[in-house]
Enzyme design. Sequence first.
Site, PDB file in Angstrom:
ATOM      1  N   CYS A  42       3.018  -4.477  16.061  1.00 50.64           N
ATOM      2  CA  CYS A  42       3.992  -3.763  15.277  1.00 50.64           C
ATOM      3  C   CYS A  42       3.680  -2.095  15.422  1.00 50.64           C
ATOM      4  O   CYS A  42       2.526  -1.779  15.689  1.00 50.64           O
ATOM      5  CB  CYS A  42       4.110  -4.210  14.070  1.00 50.64           C
ATOM      6  SG  CYS A  42       5.459  -3.154  13.055  1.00 50.64           S
ATOM      7  N   ASP A  44       4.371   0.036  13.339  1.00 47.67           N
ATOM      8  CA  ASP A  44       3.626   0.462  12.113  1.00 47.67           C
ATOM      9  C   ASP A  44       2.429   1.398  12.192  1.00 47.67           C
ATOM     10  O   ASP A  44       1.523   0.955  12.724  1.00 47.67           O
ATOM     11  CB  ASP A  44       3.511  -0.811  10.893  1.00 47.67           C
ATOM     12  CG  ASP A  44       3.369  -0.260   9.561  1.00 47.67           C
ATOM     13  OD1 ASP A  44       2.617   0.482   9.380  1.00 47.67           O
ATOM     14  OD2 ASP A  44       4.272  -0.698   8.653  1.00 47.67           O
ATOM     15  N   ARG A  46       0.312   2.310  10.430  1.00 43.24           N
ATOM     16  CA  ARG A  46      -0.728   1.671   9.588  1.00 43.24           C
ATOM     17  C   ARG A  46      -1.654   0.710  10.238  1.00 43.24           C
ATOM     18  O   ARG A  46      -2.711   0.261   9.634  1.00 43.24           O
ATOM     19  CB  ARG A  46      -0.244   1.374   7.892  1.00 43.24           C
ATOM     20  CG  ARG A  46       0.333   2.308   7.309  1.00 43.24           C
ATOM     21  CD  ARG A  46       1.110   1.743   5.896  1.00 43.24           C
ATOM     22  NE  ARG A  46       2.087   0.659   6.444  1.00 43.24           N
ATOM     23  CZ  ARG A  46       2.957  -0.025   5.536  1.00 43.24           C
ATOM     24  NH1 ARG A  46       2.703   0.108   4.283  1.00 43.24           N
ATOM     25  NH2 ARG A  46       3.757  -0.933   6.046  1.00 43.24           N
ATOM     26  N   HIS A  98       1.493  -7.997  10.539  1.00 45.34           N
ATOM     27  CA  HIS A  98       0.922  -7.460   9.518  1.00 45.34           C
ATOM     28  C   HIS A  98       1.653  -7.875   8.142  1.00 45.34           C
ATOM     29  O   HIS A  98       3.018  -7.602   8.170  1.00 45.34           O
ATOM     30  CB  HIS A  98       0.561  -6.075   9.431  1.00 45.34           C
ATOM     31  CG  HIS A  98       1.745  -5.105   9.620  1.00 45.34           C
ATOM     32  ND1 HIS A  98       2.415  -4.567   8.364  1.00 45.34           N
ATOM     33  CD2 HIS A  98       2.727  -4.876  10.597  1.00 45.34           C
ATOM     34  CE1 HIS A  98       3.352  -3.844   8.648  1.00 45.34           C
ATOM     35  NE2 HIS A  98       3.737  -3.980   9.978  1.00 45.34           N
ATOM     36  N   CYS A 101       5.070  -6.142   6.388  1.00 52.29           N
ATOM     37  CA  CYS A 101       5.855  -5.487   7.532  1.00 52.29           C
ATOM     38  C   CYS A 101       7.287  -5.349   7.023  1.00 52.29           C
ATOM     39  O   CYS A 101       8.085  -5.972   6.555  1.00 52.29           O
ATOM     40  CB  CYS A 101       6.184  -6.276   8.723  1.00 52.29           C
ATOM     41  SG  CYS A 101       6.949  -5.877  10.091  1.00 52.29           S
TER      42      CYS A 101
END
Length: 214
Positions: A42, A44, A46, A98, A101
């Site tokens: 992803c 993302d 993080r 994750h 999400c």
Amino acid sequence: MQFFDRLLLENRAWADNMKASDPEIFERLHQGQSPSALWIGCCDSRVPAEQICNAKPGELFIHRNIANLVHEDDANVSSVLEYAIHALEVDHIIVCGHRGCGGIQAAVTGGDTLQALPYVDKHLGQVKRLVAERKEELDRFSRLSDKVDHVVELNVIAQVERLSSLPLVNESWEARRAPSLHGWVYDLASGHLEEVYRREAEWADQDWRQAAAG
């Protein structure tokens, strides 16, 4: 100091630290790459693939998109897969979702969020279909966060299954070559990775059983 200026300074510090621990690392990387795995993750911020695996530069070939999806008609994904399998000959493909999400949550809840993001909405089409197909199962969850995290796992499994049906992967398997396919989920709260699914070529599974039998 502005953020982008700090990034450039941090790059110099990182490069110096890398050379201090391994003086020849950049010379080796300059000669070419031979990663062991393709990581489909992803976007993302993080979930930085190399950091959470403690991987060194050159060990992971990385593709990222919102909600770690595999779209058969996406030239970007297809070109990454083609290069990873035929040019780099990776041994593994890892699909990593994750918990928590935002893309998955948007697909679960729908509403105004996706209406304001038409490209994201289109990209998440297959996740929305997955949510609709598993509605009865998902209705058992009383908390949105639990429902989202369950769909995160279902989505990772769906992407691994989708990979296993692609000609690029099947042609490699028919030639008795890698890759093995792995579905992982990263927990933001703990920093831990968990494998939730795996697919191997039929011949690889047979070889494993033969080896286990002695």
